[in-house]
Design a protein around this motif. Structure first.
Motif, PDB file in Angstrom:
ATOM      1  N   LEU A 474      -4.762  -4.630  -7.869  1.00  0.00           N
ATOM      2  CA  LEU A 474      -4.910  -3.938  -6.586  1.00  0.00           C
ATOM      3  C   LEU A 474      -5.080  -2.435  -6.793  1.00  0.00           C
ATOM      4  O   LEU A 474      -5.926  -1.785  -6.174  1.00  0.00           O
ATOM      5  N   GLN A 475      -4.266  -1.885  -7.678  1.00  0.00           N
ATOM      6  CA  GLN A 475      -4.346  -0.443  -7.929  1.00  0.00           C
ATOM      7  C   GLN A 475      -5.677  -0.071  -8.572  1.00  0.00           C
ATOM      8  O   GLN A 475      -6.251   0.969  -8.265  1.00  0.00           O
ATOM      9  N   SER A 476      -6.198  -0.954  -9.449  1.00  0.00           N
ATOM     10  CA  SER A 476      -7.498  -0.680 -10.065  1.00  0.00           C
ATOM     11  C   SER A 476      -8.620  -0.759  -9.039  1.00  0.00           C
ATOM     12  O   SER A 476      -9.694  -0.184  -9.236  1.00  0.00           O
ATOM     13  N   MET A 477      -8.385  -1.481  -7.935  1.00  0.00           N
ATOM     14  CA  MET A 477      -9.364  -1.582  -6.849  1.00  0.00           C
ATOM     15  C   MET A 477      -9.263  -0.400  -5.887  1.00  0.00           C
ATOM     16  O   MET A 477     -10.020  -0.307  -4.923  1.00  0.00           O
ATOM     17  N   GLY A 478      -8.321   0.501  -6.168  1.00  0.00           N
ATOM     18  CA  GLY A 478      -8.206   1.706  -5.354  1.00  0.00           C
ATOM     19  C   GLY A 478      -7.232   1.588  -4.191  1.00  0.00           C
ATOM     20  O   GLY A 478      -7.406   2.256  -3.166  1.00  0.00           O
ATOM     21  N   TYR A 479      -6.193   0.767  -4.340  1.00  0.00           N
ATOM     22  CA  TYR A 479      -5.216   0.574  -3.268  1.00  0.00           C
ATOM     23  C   TYR A 479      -3.868   1.196  -3.623  1.00  0.00           C
ATOM     24  O   TYR A 479      -3.456   1.210  -4.787  1.00  0.00           O
ATOM     25  N   VAL A 481      -0.095   0.419  -3.207  1.00  0.00           N
ATOM     26  CA  VAL A 481       0.635  -0.840  -3.013  1.00  0.00           C
ATOM     27  C   VAL A 481       2.101  -0.538  -2.742  1.00  0.00           C
ATOM     28  O   VAL A 481       2.730   0.246  -3.461  1.00  0.00           O
ATOM     29  N   SER A 482       2.626  -1.166  -1.699  1.00  0.00           N
ATOM     30  CA  SER A 482       4.021  -0.968  -1.332  1.00  0.00           C
ATOM     31  C   SER A 482       4.676  -2.321  -1.088  1.00  0.00           C
ATOM     32  O   SER A 482       4.159  -3.150  -0.338  1.00  0.00           O
ATOM     33  N   THR A 483       5.824  -2.544  -1.734  1.00  0.00           N
ATOM     34  CA  THR A 483       6.577  -3.776  -1.546  1.00  0.00           C
ATOM     35  C   THR A 483       7.939  -3.458  -0.946  1.00  0.00           C
ATOM     36  O   THR A 483       8.693  -2.649  -1.499  1.00  0.00           O
ATOM     37  N   THR A 484       8.241  -4.062   0.203  1.00  0.00           N
ATOM     38  CA  THR A 484       9.527  -3.894   0.873  1.00  0.00           C
ATOM     39  C   THR A 484      10.111  -5.277   1.144  1.00  0.00           C
ATOM     40  O   THR A 484       9.528  -6.302   0.761  1.00  0.00           O
ATOM     41  N   GLN A 485      11.247  -5.313   1.827  1.00  0.00           N
ATOM     42  CA  GLN A 485      11.851  -6.601   2.156  1.00  0.00           C
ATOM     43  C   GLN A 485      10.979  -7.417   3.104  1.00  0.00           C
ATOM     44  O   GLN A 485      11.156  -8.632   3.236  1.00  0.00           O
ATOM     45  N   ASP A 486      10.037  -6.744   3.758  1.00  0.00           N
ATOM     46  CA  ASP A 486       9.129  -7.452   4.671  1.00  0.00           C
ATOM     47  C   ASP A 486       7.892  -7.981   3.952  1.00  0.00           C
ATOM     48  O   ASP A 486       7.054  -8.651   4.565  1.00  0.00           O
ATOM     49  N   GLY A 487       7.749  -7.663   2.672  1.00  0.00           N
ATOM     50  CA  GLY A 487       6.594  -8.136   1.923  1.00  0.00           C
ATOM     51  C   GLY A 487       5.763  -6.994   1.362  1.00  0.00           C
ATOM     52  O   GLY A 487       6.154  -5.816   1.433  1.00  0.00           O
ATOM     53  N   THR A 488       4.619  -7.346   0.763  1.00  0.00           N
ATOM     54  CA  THR A 488       3.753  -6.362   0.109  1.00  0.00           C
ATOM     55  C   THR A 488       2.558  -6.018   0.990  1.00  0.00           C
ATOM     56  O   THR A 488       1.931  -6.907   1.579  1.00  0.00           O
ATOM     57  N   THR A 489       2.280  -4.751   1.073  1.00  0.00           N
ATOM     58  CA  THR A 489       1.093  -4.266   1.799  1.00  0.00           C
ATOM     59  C   THR A 489       0.281  -3.395   0.872  1.00  0.00           C
ATOM     60  O   THR A 489       0.807  -2.795  -0.076  1.00  0.00           O
ATOM     61  N   ALA A 490      -1.007  -3.324   1.159  1.00  0.00           N
ATOM     62  CA  ALA A 490      -1.918  -2.489   0.357  1.00  0.00           C
ATOM     63  C   ALA A 490      -2.793  -1.670   1.292  1.00  0.00           C
ATOM     64  O   ALA A 490      -3.364  -2.201   2.253  1.00  0.00           O
ATOM     65  N   GLU A 491      -2.861  -0.376   1.027  1.00  0.00           N
ATOM     66  CA  GLU A 491      -3.699   0.519   1.813  1.00  0.00           C
ATOM     67  C   GLU A 491      -4.710   1.172   0.880  1.00  0.00           C
ATOM     68  O   GLU A 491      -4.340   1.701  -0.167  1.00  0.00           O
ATOM     69  N   LYS A 492      -5.967   1.113   1.282  1.00  0.00           N
ATOM     70  CA  LYS A 492      -7.024   1.664   0.442  1.00  0.00           C
ATOM     71  C   LYS A 492      -6.820   3.174   0.291  1.00  0.00           C
ATOM     72  O   LYS A 492      -6.655   3.903   1.269  1.00  0.00           O
ATOM     73  N   LYS A 493      -6.809   3.641  -0.942  1.00  0.00           N
ATOM     74  CA  LYS A 493      -6.708   5.086  -1.186  1.00  0.00           C
ATOM     75  C   LYS A 493      -7.992   5.757  -0.725  1.00  0.00           C
ATOM     76  O   LYS A 493      -9.076   5.192  -0.848  1.00  0.00           O
ATOM     77  N   LEU A 494      -7.873   6.965  -0.226  1.00  0.00           N
ATOM     78  CA  LEU A 494      -9.043   7.709   0.215  1.00  0.00           C
ATOM     79  C   LEU A 494      -9.632   8.551  -0.906  1.00  0.00           C
ATOM     80  O   LEU A 494     -10.809   8.905  -0.869  1.00  0.00           O
ATOM     81  N   ALA A 495      -8.821   8.882  -1.892  1.00  0.00           N
ATOM     82  CA  ALA A 495      -9.321   9.675  -3.025  1.00  0.00           C
ATOM     83  C   ALA A 495      -8.335   9.517  -4.190  1.00  0.00           C
ATOM     84  O   ALA A 495      -7.187   9.160  -4.008  1.00  0.00           O
TER      85      ALA A 495
END
Length: 495
Positions: A474-479, A481-495
């Motif tokens: 995911l990080q190599s795809m430019g995201y 990544v955040s993991t919390t007790q609610d699960g993992t989310t990924a937000e596309k990096k802008l730069a």
């Protein structure tokens, strides 16, 4: 209707926009020479034209914008009025042919590099794709508003050259070439500050001596070159050959905007001389009018780490180069337009982080107010838009407009507004800025969503190696990544 004022390069002062036809603005922008991918220095000028157009439309004007596609006649040494070196299209064809023979990686996929039309269409399409990613409105206009030089040689350029000859502004030299007689046009040099004596004194070595001896004045510039060996050629009253670079824009502006005088002409500051100076002489010489464009607006250079950016120096980035570095096109757009167009901009990769932060803040405000592409923008006379409007109307002060936008989205200000009204104000601002709406929803990437689920499943199974592998991908795809007790989310990096 608000009447903005702009710095007119022709008169060297700020002038109020007074359209020839009330409420309608005709605008011509010098576009790309499609012999290679446009670099971001080119796009600074094109984005300036886009922001100008969007600002005028936001203020209530009906704008007809034309941006040409140069696919013949632009020589490699365009600092000279005559040009020198090779035709850029011929050079591109040879470059691609050589690269194909050596099987060089990353070469443009042109079936037949010997066909200049194939080369031109490939890079024209690449330019339109890049322009669309940067959200230039001209990219979605009909082809008529992106005229190709090769489509206007017979019906526009040759008749204009003949008219200049008939009006005693041009002549056929002993070598058969047609030249513009600069001494016939007393205003030649007004835009650039050049004088004919100065141009005469600086003519030595600018063009081949064989060509100079055929001219009446050293500064006379080429309108038509008879040359049956040229890669792209047309029949004309002066022999088979090709047009000079400058006549192309004069002819296409008249043909597409259907007027001898237009409201606004833009370009980069490197276009001032010789290109725009020659355009004025040609257009006014053909029409007999005092003005070709009422306002001439020029964007300053884009520097890279303090140096001038240009293809010839090899220190340039294309949009594609930056996108491959996982930089969002909206970040690039903001970075290229946020400084004042009449000041040099210095592009640094580290500076993109600041623009990325700015885009993220604007998008967070957009999400908070439920801004969507369907939100109806507030009118320009809305009280909440006054600082934003005032900045744009004052010589396109984008930095001031951005400051107004960030002041509006500050929590205390944004929370004080009704969400629907705040969304309408943001929609109005974004009709000019064009950075608040992502190209896709944050969760629209199925692969990213699947990898987030895979991380959660692997963690639940205590397979932390698999979770780390999915996170790394995911990080190599430019995201981010955040993991919390609610699960993992990924937000596309802008730069």
């Amino acid at each position: 209707m608000i009447q903005p004022r702009f710095y007119n390069s022709l008169t060297h002062r700020l002038e109020t926009l007074n359209p020839i036809e009330p409420g309608r603005v005709t605008m011509y922008n010098c576009g790309p020479t499609v012999y290679d991918y446009a670099h971001i220095g080119n796009f600074r000028s094109f984005l300036f034209a886009d922001v100008l157009r969007r600002s005028l439309e936001f203020l209530g004007y009906n704008v007809t914008q034309v941006m040409n596609i140069t696919d013949v006649g632009h020589m490699t040494d365009d600092r000279q009025a005559d040009g020198g070196g090779q035709d850029k299209m011929a050079l591109a064809a040879q470059r691609l042919k050589d690269a194909k023979q050596t099987k060089k990686a990353g070469v443009a996929d042109v079936d037949d590099p010997n066909d200049p039309y194939q080369v031109a269409r490939y890079f024209e399409n690449a330019f339109i794709d890049d322009a669309r990613r940067l959200r230039l409105r001209i990219a979605d206009e009909p082809d008529r508003q992106r005229p190709r030089a090769t489509d206007h040689v017979a019906d526009s350029m040759i008749p204009m050259i003949q008219r200049l000859i008939d009006n005693d502004h041009a002549y056929v030299a002993d070598d058969g070439a047609v030249y513009y007689a600069v001494e016939s046009f007393p205003a030649y040099g007004q835009l650039s500050g050049n004088s004919l004596d100065r141009l005469r004194g600086g003519a030595g070595g600018r063009v081949a001596e064989a060509d100079q001896k055929n001219k009446r004045h050293p500064a006379d510039f080429l309108l038509w070159k008879p040359d049956e060996t040229h890669l792209m050629k047309w029949d004309s009253p002066w022999g088979t050959g090709y047009p000079g670079w400058h006549i192309e824009c004069s002819a296409m502006a008249r043909a597409t905007l259907e007027s001898d005088t237009i409201d606004i002409h833009t370009g980069g500051e490197d276009n001032i001389f010789p290109h725009h100076e020659c355009e004025i002489a040609q257009s006014c010489g053909a029409s007999g009018n005092e003005r070709f464009a009422n306002l001439w607006l020029h964007a300053r250079y884009l520097m890279v780490d303090g140096e001038k950016m240009s293809k010839s120096r090899g220190n340039f980035y294309t949009l594609r180069d930056l996108v491959e570095k996982n930089i969002d096109p909206a970040v690039i757009r903001l970075e290229l337009m946020r400084g004042h167009y009449r000041k040099n901009a210095d592009f640094r990769l580290k500076g993109l982080e600041e623009s990325a932060s700015a885009v993220r803040r604007l998008r967070e405000a957009a999400r908070k107010t439920n801004l969507t592409p369907d939100t109806t923008p507030a009118p320009a006379d809305h009280p909440g838009l006054k600082p934003f409007v005032d900045a744009l109307a004052d010589d396109l002060n984008v930095a001031g407009a951005l400051a107004a936008a960030f002041e509006f989205i500050a929590p205390a200000s944004l929370d004080a507004n009704d969400p629907a009204e705040a969304a309408a104000i943001l929609a109005a601002m974004d009709s000019v800025l064009a950075v608040m709406q992502p190209d896709q929803a944050p969760d629209a990437n199925d692969e990213a969503a699947e990898l987030c689920a895979a991380i959660d499943a692997a963690r639940a199974a205590k397979d932390f190696a698999a979770a780390d592998a999915a996170r790394d991908k995911l990080q190599s795809m430019g995201y981010l990544v955040s993991t919390t007790q609610d699960g993992t989310t990924a937000e596309k990096k802008l730069a």
